[in-house]
Design a protein around this motif. Structure first.
Motif, short mmCIF file in Angstrom:
data_model
loop_
_atom_site.label_atom_id
_atom_site.label_comp_id
_atom_site.label_asym_id
_atom_site.label_seq_id
_atom_site.Cartn_x
_atom_site.Cartn_y
_atom_site.Cartn_z
N VAL A 53 -0.26 3.15 -16.51
CA VAL A 53 -0.10 3.02 -15.05
C VAL A 53 -1.31 3.66 -14.39
CG1 VAL A 53 1.25 3.65 -13.03
CG2 VAL A 53 2.42 3.03 -15.16
N LEU B 25 -0.81 -1.48 -15.67
CA LEU B 25 -0.62 -2.05 -14.35
C LEU B 25 -1.14 -1.09 -13.29
CD1 LEU B 25 2.04 -0.59 -12.82
CD2 LEU B 25 3.26 -1.90 -14.54
N MET B 26 -1.49 -1.65 -12.14
CA MET B 26 -1.95 -0.85 -11.01
C MET B 26 -0.79 -0.65 -10.06
SD MET B 26 -5.70 -2.44 -10.11
CE MET B 26 -7.07 -2.28 -11.26
N ALA B 27 -0.54 0.60 -9.65
CA ALA B 27 0.56 0.91 -8.74
C ALA B 27 0.09 1.89 -7.70
CB ALA B 27 1.75 1.49 -9.51
N SER C 232 1.90 -6.02 -11.28
CA SER C 232 2.22 -4.65 -10.88
C SER C 232 3.68 -4.48 -10.49
CB SER C 232 1.33 -4.20 -9.72
OG SER C 232 1.55 -5.00 -8.58
N THR C 233 4.40 -5.59 -10.27
CA THR C 233 5.82 -5.50 -9.91
C THR C 233 6.73 -5.84 -11.09
OG1 THR C 233 5.98 -7.81 -9.14
CG2 THR C 233 5.26 -6.16 -7.54
N ARG D 7 -1.21 -8.85 -9.91
CA ARG D 7 -1.68 -7.70 -10.68
C ARG D 7 -2.21 -6.60 -9.77
NH1 ARG D 7 -6.11 -10.10 -14.53
NH2 ARG D 7 -6.69 -10.99 -12.49
N PHE D 8 -2.68 -6.95 -8.60
CA PHE D 8 -3.24 -5.94 -7.72
C PHE D 8 -3.19 -6.37 -6.26
CE2 PHE D 8 -6.81 -8.72 -7.94
CZ PHE D 8 -7.15 -8.91 -9.28
#
Length: 285
Positions: free
Chosen positions: A14, A85-87, A138-139, A228-229
């Motif tokens: 993450v 993933l990007m969060a 990301s979700t 993804r972002f």
């Protein structure tokens, strides 16, 4: 699910920016039995992430500065991460100003034909893939928090608000398609403010100063939104910004917008007398 079961699968990586988004992802991933390696962006992420590492044996938190892409990759590879993933948000202005790039990040900048957020993040995803790390939606752990279609609050939009939504969505779709921003604020079928690098809350505040009470906020996904972002996100701070600006209504794209505060977001909107609508997916460009 036991930690032994979790250990049978590679940890999920993450890359954490600001806000509550990273915490929601971490909680959901652990509930599914996934160990997590967090790369927290020093200039953005919440220091409370450190407490997660102290409380959870299957969570590790590593801090890196913006521009230290090589260190980010090294941390993920050492942990055995193959999916990340990007969060959480990284303010767009920071991506192009004040960054001290390492050699890996410089190689990303060298790939860019245009200095847009999408282009930069896509290039970062490509470099991660070159090192065996796939950037995923990301979700992926948060599907229940994506906005539903229709009116989400007790109050339906008025005819005037609906007309402003229809106008604002056309404008916002065009702006988002140019990768300028994803939010416009309108009033009486006139564009009051357009988001650029300042972010949603600040553009709402600016619109309130310019046009006074009764502005409507329209936040959209980009055409062919890469999940993804840079996924559209709203939460309690969005409602707070609207209340301060005396905005009356909000339109978001169903199935593409993450509501990070869930039911609390809707309660806050109801308490403020706002109407919030999820634009049906068939109407989303």
């Amino acid at each position: 699910m036991t930690s032994q079961t979790a250990g049978a699968r590679p940890p999920i990586g993450v890359i954490a920016g600001n806000g509550r988004f990273p915490f929601l992802v971490l909680d959901a991933a652990r509930r599914l039995g996934r160990a997590v390696t967090v790369v927290a962006i020093q200039e953005e992420a919440d220091p409370e992430l450190n407490q997660l590492a102290a409380d959870e044996s299957d969570t590790a938190v590593h801090w890196v500065s913006l521009g230290q892409l090589g260190k980010c990759i090294a941390v993920l590879r050492e942990a055995g991460v193959t999916e990340a993933l990007m969060a959480g948000q990284v303010k767009h202005a920071k991506l192009f100003a004040g960054v001290m790039p390492d050699l890996t990040f410089l190689s990303v900048l060298g790939r860019l034909r245009v200095k847009s957020t999408d282009a930069l993040l896509s290039a970062i995803a490509d470099v991660l893939a070159d090192h065996g790390i796939t950037l995923v939606d990301s979700t992926v752990f948060l599907q229940p928090l994506l906005a539903a279609s229709g009116t989400l609050t007790e109050r339906e939009p008025t005819a005037e608000e609906s007309a402003d939504f229809a106008f604002g969505c056309r404008m916002a779709d065009a702006v988002a398609g140019l990768d300028v921003g994803q939010t416009v604020v309108v009033k009486d079928k006139a564009v009051v403010a357009v988001e650029a690098m300042e972010g949603t809350d600040e553009v709402i505040a600016r619109a309130g100063r310019l046009a006074g009470p009764g502005v409507r906020v329209v936040k959209v996904a980009k055409p062919n939104q890469d999940m993804r972002f840079d996924v559209p996100v709203v939460g309690i701070p969005t409602i707070d910004a609207m209340r301060e600006a005396q905005a009356s209504a909000l339109s978001i794209d169903a199935g593409k917008t993450l509501i990070v505060d869930g039911d609390a977001f809707v309660r806050a909107a109801d308490e403020a007398g706002l109407s919030v609508v999820g634009r049906p997916r068939e109407e989303v460009r």
